[in-house]
Enzyme design. Structure first.
Site, short mmCIF file in Angstrom:
data_model
loop_
_atom_site.label_atom_id
_atom_site.label_comp_id
_atom_site.label_asym_id
_atom_site.label_seq_id
_atom_site.Cartn_x
_atom_site.Cartn_y
_atom_site.Cartn_z
N GLU A 43 0.81 -0.99 -0.05
CA GLU A 43 0.01 0.06 -0.09
C GLU A 43 0.92 1.12 -0.06
O GLU A 43 1.84 1.33 0.97
CB GLU A 43 -0.84 -0.11 1.19
CG GLU A 43 -2.21 0.61 1.04
CD GLU A 43 -2.33 1.89 1.68
OE1 GLU A 43 -2.11 2.83 1.08
OE2 GLU A 43 -2.49 2.10 2.97
N CYS B 102 -1.68 9.07 3.29
CA CYS B 102 -1.66 8.73 1.66
C CYS B 102 -2.80 8.91 1.15
O CYS B 102 -3.14 9.32 -0.31
CB CYS B 102 -1.33 7.19 1.45
SG CYS B 102 -2.41 6.25 2.19
#
Ligand code: UN1
Length: 507
Positions: A266, A300
């Site tokens: 990720e 993020c």
């Protein structure tokens, strides 16, 4: 209220120094002690950390590799029960875990609560999924005289490498998934947030995860990762962090001898929000401020590129400018603070480098005030710049910096193409009151999580499974129905039950 006892407990804990060390077979290992400092005030030492040596990391791996068989043979509902006890223990220790997140990672109290909440949710959700999918063999419709069964097993030993921006939630999410799927785990937290990771590992052990099964190997990523990733006894890697590191892990796994194993990555985002002329300006401004600046923009999922339709741009930017001017930057331990520090001096310098470039290439829209004692911590006040082209952006800017681009209604298709061409694909925000625009955009935008008429951060476990595509990661989504399966290997057992033996289907 609920907050009163929490804040009292937290101020008691604040007097204390936390400690972390490699945890191998349930015991703290020795080594060189280093101070941990508060990002909001570098004069304040909040604890001490001992990092693992490569030898200690390999020792942990050897123990884990040996323990795998019996851990995988432990019934899935017993493994799930450990996660549920872990969830209970984290809830009982909320105040202490929050205090570490605030002092070590510069989290605000709200973010720190969310951190504990998300870690608890991950444990409960993956426990539930493991009970559903890992508890027994699934009977398949085989031919007469044959039994065919499908079951899931742990792969072996997982290396879980987690980031500092969600130092408890993502750490616990990766580790709990790997464990409940039947794997042993070596957990390598971000160097900046080892204290909270050590606290979590101690709780996992109290929750019943055997010391042989879960080990903490803190330290420098290149050193610890560089020792473990090339080792064929590592059966998979779960990684959240930069694209560059994900590539390096991918290449290292590809080159090594032995089994081909999964990387669950990720990584970053270059996330945009599109606001058309039908959007509600007050709602837009509130959602933009939350998405860009909560957690000091260190998510993020955070918004970096706000695209506003030309006709409403001046009004929206005036309102946004006012809202940014109101943000209070400072020590996140104060409830009145909106935006705390960024994680460390390197992050601050990187962000200031980008901001300097924007000051000459873009137009300043607004900047929040710098706190009076800014020099004590690593503060970067939230700032927004108008830019003339997406080409001004060079990779991910991980902090409280927003870029704004005006667009003409007839250029929306092209803009979406340009956003897709950035190659990231994590989150996307859309503010519109036209249903056909929602339908159009959802079919074209290449992202993992699209948010309509709301903010674009804070995905909830099981509700908004989270994760992207392209440069943003491999999937499967954390907190989603398929996450555990990637940590597992599938096995099918076919048994001929006819007396004569042989292949039942041919008889
Ligand atoms: C990250 O920032 O590394 O939705 C991922 C959110 C969080 C993002 C976590 N789940 O804001």
């Amino acid at each position: 209220s609920v907050m009163a006892p929490l804040s009292r407990q937290m101020s008691e804990k604040a007097e204390k120094h936390w400690k972390a060390a490699p945890i191998i077979k349930g015991r703290d290992a020795d080594g060189k002690v280093e101070d941990v400092r508060n990002p909001a005030n570098h004069e304040e030492v909040v604890g001490q950390v001992v990092n693992a040596t490569p030898e200690q990391a390999l020792q942990a791996l050897e123990i884990a590799a040996e323990a795998h068989f019996s851990w995988n043979a432990t019934p899935a509902d017993q493994r799930a029960a450990c996660l549920e006890r872990m969830a209970d223990l984290m809830e009982e220790n909320t105040a202490e875990l929050m205090a570490i997140c605030i002092k070590e990672a510069g989290k605000s109290p709200n973010d720190a609560i969310a951190e504990v909440r998300e870690a608890v949710d991950f444990c409960r959700y993956y426990a539930m999924k493991a009970r559903e999918d890992f508890s027994g063999a699934l009977k398949l419709p085989g031919p007469t005289g044959e039994i065919d069964e499908y079951e899931l097993h742990g792969r072996g030993t997982f290396l879980c490498i987690s980031p500092w921006n969600f130092p408890l939630a993502i750490f616990t999410g990766q580790v709990s998934a790997a464990l409940v799927a039947g794997n042993c785990v070596l957990a390598k937290p971000a160097e900046q947030t080892t204290l909270v990771a050590a606290a979590a590992v101690r709780l996992f052990h109290r929750a019943g995860i055997p010391g042989e099964v879960l080990h903490l190997v803190p330290g420098d990523g290149a050193k610890i990762g560089g020792t473990l990733v090339p080792d064929r006894r590592i059966s998979g890697v779960a990684f959240t962090g930069s694209v560059e590191t994900a590539r390096l892990i991918h290449q290292t796994l590809a080159k090594r001898e032995g089994p081909i194993v999964p990387l669950i990555a990720e990584t970053g985002g270059q996330n945009a929000m599109l606001v058309d002329s039908t959007a509600l300006p007050e709602q837009v401004v509130r959602d933009v401020v939350i998405s860009s600046f909560q957690s000091a923009g260190q998510r993020c999922s955070a918004l970096r590129i706000l695209c506003v339709q030309e006709d409403v741009a001046d009004k929206t930017l005036r309102m946004l400018s006012g809202a940014i001017g109101e943000l209070s930057v400072g020590d996140p331990a104060w409830l009145s603070t909106d935006v705390g520090p960024v994680i460390d001096p390197e992050a601050r310098d990187m962000l200031n480098g980008h901001i300097n470039r924007m000051e000459s290439e873009g137009r300043l829209i607004a900047r929040a005030e710098t706190p009076a004692d800014a020099d004590k911590g690593t503060f970067v006040p939230p700032v927004a710049f108008e830019i003339d082209s997406l080409k001004r952006l060079q990779g991910e800017v991980f902090g409280p910096v927003l870029h704004v681009l005006r667009y003409k209604a007839e250029k929306m298709d092209k803009l979406i193409e340009d956003i897709n061409a950035l190659d990231y694909g994590l989150t996307f925000g859309l503010h519109t009151r036209i249903d056909s625009t929602v339908d159009f955009v959802r079919r074209r935008i290449r992202v993992g999580n699209m948010y309509v008429n709301r903010n674009m951060i804070g995905a909830v476990v099981g509700v908004q499974p989270f994760g992207g595509e392209g440069l943003s990661g491999t999937g499967p989504k954390a907190g989603g129905p398929h996450y555990l399966h990637r940590f597992a290997t599938e096995r099918v057992i076919s048994i001929d039950t006819t007396a004569a033996g042989g292949n039942a289907s041919l008889m």
